[in-house]
Design an enzyme around this catalytic site. Structure first.
Site, short mmCIF file in Angstrom:
data_model
loop_
_atom_site.label_atom_id
_atom_site.label_comp_id
_atom_site.label_asym_id
_atom_site.label_seq_id
_atom_site.Cartn_x
_atom_site.Cartn_y
_atom_site.Cartn_z
N GLY A 209 42.15 41.38 40.10
CA GLY A 209 41.28 41.30 39.18
C GLY A 209 40.49 41.06 37.76
O GLY A 209 41.24 40.83 37.12
N ASN A 210 39.58 40.53 37.46
CA ASN A 210 39.39 40.18 36.25
C ASN A 210 38.07 40.88 35.27
O ASN A 210 37.81 42.30 35.86
CB ASN A 210 39.16 39.17 35.57
CG ASN A 210 37.68 38.19 36.09
OD1 ASN A 210 36.75 38.72 36.18
ND2 ASN A 210 37.61 37.28 37.37
#
Ligand code: CTP
Length: 400
Positions: A209-210
């Site tokens: 993810g980020n």
């Protein structure tokens, strides 16, 4: 429609003033901030205590307050505070003064100072209402840009029956909301917004993810909705949950799901704002069971995700496309090249080098670059204010 808006209600001296209490309630219930100004004559019909209790604000009537500790009630700041000024009831006397610019009380001084839209709801007896001078005043005030809230037909306090009754408070409320909605710059405009991160599954527990929170995109979606747009927000995994009558949310998790959701809405959208931080890579395959340490060091093979915005840029017809660029070096050059390669109309550059800007903050500092290479830089602001700047730029670019 009026949630969070500043509504100034002016009350003049007519029997219908007692109904203004309900009007105040309508706006408060809708989430507006309400302040009231009364003419001295109106206090015989409704007390400042009633209005201040309902509006949860001090009621203004005189130019100064409190004889022992006098303070100036500044009509200019009241006029500037208001997003909308509604005079209800508006007596024949006040309407005539508004036409002539007679400034003999705080309400009149505020009227003459107000820069916001002004509405007036006449209330008077049948013959006063029909009198040519009153009718001429209605026309004159409308020629000043003020909006007439039509009086209603029915029994009047005098015992006569006819036109002249102040519109019922709920009708005034509905009239004002419909009028505001009808004048919003993005009414009848469909907007697609993407926001938030994407999660690319490794196994049922883990993902790539980020750090995106989705706040910037959600503020944009909300501001576009408040300008009358019909907004479809495609939101990746985010704790944000923006609410507005004109806003629908499709929640997605991965870049592929975001792509599929966007494809549902892209063709019918007039404006697209791609604020999502979409993963550029996802695991080529996702394990259906949790990977165990005993299985050994996992080899995660990555594949490129679809570039949603580039796909929309390649297929755009009438759509106005806005992209984001998050850069850490050669910011302007990289953003300008994304604008070109993805066939965008506008790009919003965030530099992670700017203090207070980026994923974890409630503030942001952006530079906008248009298709014709105009660069507009803004100061560090709250994400809500940045959203307003971006939407204002879109509006002026679309208009140009
Ligand atoms: N974007 C998208 N789909 C992707 C990747 C990006 O729609 N798979 C959109 C983003 O929402 C943003 C713009 O493209 O509006 C630019 O995203 P950014 O991550 O800054 O750039 P990339 O194109 O991914 O390039 P790079 O990571 O090399 O900077």
């Amino acid at each position: 429609m009026v949630s969070g808006k500043n509504i100034l209600i002016g009350i003049t001296g007519g029997i219908a003033a007692y109904k203004t209490a309900h009007l105040v309630r309508e706006f408060i219930k809708a989430g507006a901030n309400v302040k009231c100004i009364q003419t001295p004559a109106s206090k015989s019909f409704i007390t400042p205590l009633t209005l201040s209790t309902l509006s949860q604000n001090e009621v203004f009537s005189e130019f100064t307050t409190d004889e022992e500790n006098p303070r100036w009630n500044d009509h200019v700041s009241l006029g500037l505070w208001a997003d909308y000024f509604i005079i209800a009831p508006a007596t024949a006397n006040t309407l005539a003064k508004m036409c002539q610019g007679i400034c003999d009380n705080l309400l009149m001084a505020t009227y003459l100072s107000a820069k916001c839209p002004v509405y007036f709801a006449p209330a008077m007896d049948l013959d006063m209402f029909k009198h040519p001078s009153t009718q001429k005043n209605f026309l004159q005030l409308q020629s000043f840009g003020n909006t007439l809230i039509p009086a209603e037909h029915g029994s009047l306090a005098s015992g006569l029956v006819g036109e002249g009754r102040m519109a019922e408070p709920e009708h005034i409320y509905q009239f004002v909301c419909a009028d505001i909605a009808g004048k919003l710059p993005l009414k009848n405009t469909k907007v697609l917004v993407t926001a938030g991160p994407t999660y690319e599954s490794i196994d049922p527990v883990r993902f790539i993810g980020n750090r995106s929170s989705g706040k910037m995109g959600c503020e944009l979606a909300l501001h576009l909705a408040s300008q009358g747009a019909d907004v479809q927000l495609v939101l990746g995994p985010s704790s944000q949950s923006p609410k507005h009558d004109n806003l629908s949310i499709s929640r997605v998790e991965s870049a592929e799901e975001m792509f599929q959701a966007c494809m549902k809405y892209f063709e019918t959208s007039d404006i697209v704002v791609a604020a999502a931080a979409v993963a550029d890579y996802s695991p080529a395959s996702s394990h259906s069971n949790k990977l165990k340490k005993d299985d050994g060091l996992p080899q995660i093979v990555l594949q490129e995700t679809k570039d949603i915005l580039a796909h929309m840029g390649a297929n755009k017809k009438h759509q106005y496309l806005v992209g984001f660029a998050l850069e850490t070096r050669n910011e302007i050059a990289h953003a300008a090249s994304k604008l070109k390669s993805k066939n965008l109309d506008l790009i919003v550059l965030n530099s992670l080098n700017d203090k207070g800007a980026g994923f974890e903050y409630d503030t942001n500092k952006v530079t906008l670059i248009t298709k014709d290479n105009k660069k507009i830089s803004f100061e560090l602001k709250s994400k809500r204010d940045v959203a307003e700047d971006i939407v204002n730029t879109i509006l002026s670019e679309i208009d140009a």
